[in-house]
Write an enzyme that holds these catalytic residues in place. Structure first.
Site, short mmCIF file in Angstrom:
data_model
loop_
_atom_site.label_atom_id
_atom_site.label_comp_id
_atom_site.label_asym_id
_atom_site.label_seq_id
_atom_site.Cartn_x
_atom_site.Cartn_y
_atom_site.Cartn_z
N SER A 77 10.16 -8.22 9.34
CA SER A 77 11.41 -7.56 8.97
C SER A 77 11.94 -6.83 10.19
CB SER A 77 11.14 -6.55 7.83
OG SER A 77 12.25 -5.69 7.63
N TYR A 91 7.19 1.33 4.07
CA TYR A 91 7.46 -0.10 4.30
C TYR A 91 7.42 -0.42 5.79
CZ TYR A 91 9.90 -4.61 4.05
OH TYR A 91 10.24 -5.93 4.16
#
Length: 233
Positions: free
Chosen positions: A135, A148
């Site tokens: 990501s 995250y």
């Protein structure tokens, strides 16, 4: 599926292949790979596998090491493993409890490392590839996204180290998409009370094309780190 397709096509194991980016990758690679459709929902994994020219469901709980080990016993040759399964997790640091950190790291990092470890002998034999869907959060962290991002930073570190350890034996690729039009992104935007416009996001099919480009790169070259963003970003 035919015996010929099983023996002549390279084999790609795709985790998280029953939804979102993972499903798009399974469909894109299905044109020239035998795909092991990874997921926890057997009916859905079987349905997706049936839609591909050469595929089968690969069902297990990635957070259960014994279940993964048993599932690997059903795997023969593997040319590429694509780690697409993952979970989001957000919140201010002061609100996050120990179990929340454990849950996110278990799937986003520990499961990836353990599955890779168990598949390395097969991947070395095939001179194959490990590809992780990371990501933009694997490069930077923002307020309330420390959990995250920490898991994705750890995933970046994992692929960087593995690439050096397996140089000349197994190619390692880290793919970092920006915001993608998925159910996860819709949940994130809803939690931020933001208006959601799919056109502001990448399509899952575009991420799958980037993954396929890395997978199909001829040996002798490797796309170590791939960043994919919407063209308006």
């Amino acid at each position: 599926m035919s015996t010929d397709s099983q023996t002549t096509r390279p084999v790609a194991l795709v985790t998280g292949a029953t939804r979102g980016i993972g499903q798009a990758i399974a469909k894109e690679l299905g044109s020239d790979h035998r795909v092991l459709v990874g997921g926890r929902d057997e009916a859905l994994a079987t349905e997706i596998a049936a839609s591909l020219p050469s595929a089968e469901a690969w069902v297990c709980d990635l957070t259960d090491g014994d279940d993964v080990a048993a599932a690997i016993e059903r795997v023969g040759r593997v040319d590429v493993v694509i780690h697409s399964a993952g979970v989001e997790g957000n919140g201010a640091i002061e609100t996050l409890e120990r179990q929340q950190w454990r849950d996110v790291f278990e799937l986003n990092v520990v499961a990836v490392a353990d599955l890779t470890r168990m598949l390395l002998p097969k991947l070395r034999e095939a001179r194959g590839m490990v590809l992780a869907i990371n990501s933009g959060s694997g490069f930077h962290a923002g307020a309330e996204w420390g959990l995250y991002s920490a898991s994705k930073f750890a995933l970046t570190a994992f692929t960087d180290a593995l690439r050096k350890e397996e140089a000349g034996r197994v190619r390692v690729v880290s793919v970092h998409p920006g915001r993608v039009d998925t159910a996860m992104q819709q949940r994130i935007q809803a939690g931020n009370d933001a208006d959601y416009n799919p056109n502001d996001h990448l399509r899952v099919a575009d991420v799958a094309l980037a993954v396929a480009a890395a997978v199909r790169m001829p040996r002798g070259a490797n796309l170590n780190t791939v960043t994919v963003n919407p063209d308006a970003a």
